[in-house]
Each structure stands twice: as structure tokens, then as C-alpha cells.
Design a protein around this motif. Structure first.
Motif, mmCIF file in Angstrom:
data_model
loop_
_atom_site.group_PDB
_atom_site.id
_atom_site.type_symbol
_atom_site.label_atom_id
_atom_site.label_comp_id
_atom_site.label_asym_id
_atom_site.label_seq_id
_atom_site.Cartn_x
_atom_site.Cartn_y
_atom_site.Cartn_z
ATOM 1 N N UNK A 210 36.713 34.483 97.776
ATOM 2 C CA UNK A 210 37.261 35.456 98.719
ATOM 3 C C UNK A 210 36.275 36.606 98.827
ATOM 4 N N UNK A 211 35.979 37.003 100.063
ATOM 5 C CA UNK A 211 35.132 38.179 100.268
ATOM 6 C C UNK A 211 36.031 39.314 100.745
ATOM 7 N N UNK A 212 36.171 40.328 99.913
ATOM 8 C CA UNK A 212 36.996 41.480 100.269
ATOM 9 C C UNK A 212 36.182 42.437 101.136
ATOM 10 N N UNK A 213 36.853 43.444 101.631
ATOM 11 C CA UNK A 213 36.178 44.443 102.464
ATOM 12 C C UNK A 213 35.100 45.161 101.668
ATOM 13 N N UNK A 214 35.401 45.508 100.433
ATOM 14 C CA UNK A 214 34.416 46.188 99.589
ATOM 15 C C UNK A 214 33.185 45.333 99.340
ATOM 16 N N UNK A 215 33.399 44.039 99.140
ATOM 17 C CA UNK A 215 32.268 43.140 98.937
ATOM 18 C C UNK A 215 31.447 42.991 100.214
ATOM 19 N N UNK A 216 32.104 42.970 101.366
ATOM 20 C CA UNK A 216 31.399 42.904 102.634
ATOM 21 C C UNK A 216 30.547 44.145 102.870
ATOM 22 N N UNK A 217 31.097 45.305 102.492
ATOM 23 C CA UNK A 217 30.339 46.547 102.613
ATOM 24 C C UNK A 217 29.142 46.521 101.671
ATOM 25 N N UNK A 218 29.332 45.991 100.468
ATOM 26 C CA UNK A 218 28.230 45.883 99.513
ATOM 27 C C UNK A 218 27.121 44.993 100.043
ATOM 28 N N UNK A 219 27.476 43.880 100.663
ATOM 29 C CA UNK A 219 26.484 42.972 101.248
ATOM 30 C C UNK A 219 25.719 43.685 102.358
ATOM 31 N N UNK A 220 26.451 44.381 103.226
ATOM 32 C CA UNK A 220 25.801 45.095 104.333
ATOM 33 C C UNK A 220 24.875 46.196 103.813
ATOM 34 N N UNK A 221 25.316 46.930 102.807
ATOM 35 C CA UNK A 221 24.479 47.989 102.243
ATOM 36 C C UNK A 221 23.243 47.427 101.542
#
Length: 63
Positions: free
Chosen positions: A29-40
Motif C-alpha cells: 500500500x502506498x499512503x499519501x505520506x509515502x507518495x509525498x516522500x517519493x515525489x520529494x
């Protein structure tokens, strides 16, 4: 701007983003926080790659 500058940046972003994504997908599962981490991670790699200049090639008289 030569293609080497663009390729260096793209590869750096791909490497950082994929490393963050592999860590985030461990629980399937990719949470919103993990998605933000990937983008950053991708944006940070692009920024650092842009800020660090390529080494200048040595001229023939220096060899």
C-alpha cells in the motif's frame, strides 16, 4: 544544453524515486505520506543534480 545533462538528471531522479518507491511498497500500500516522500526524493535528486556542475574535460595541453 547537451543530452548528457538531461540524462544525468533523469537517471538521478529515477534512482531516487525507485529507491523510495521500493521501500514504500513493502506493505503493498502506498499512503499519501509515502507518495509525498517519493515525489520529494525525485525533486531533491533533480535539484542536487542541477546544482552540481559536471567536471570540465582536461585540455590536451594538460595531459
Amino acid at each position: 544544453m547537451r543530452i548528457a545533462h538531461i540524462a544525468k538528471s533523469l537517471i538521478a531522479g529515477l534512482a531516487a524515486g525507485s529507491a523510495a518507491a521500493v521501500t514504500a511498497v513493502q506493505d503493498n500500500v502506498i499512503t499519501t505520506g509515502e507518495g509525498v516522500t517519493i515525489a520529494l526524493a525525485v525533486l531533491g535528486a533533480w535539484g542536487i543534480t542541477y546544482a552540481v556542475p559536471n567536471r570540465q574535460a582536461a585540455s590536451r595541453s594538460d595531459v
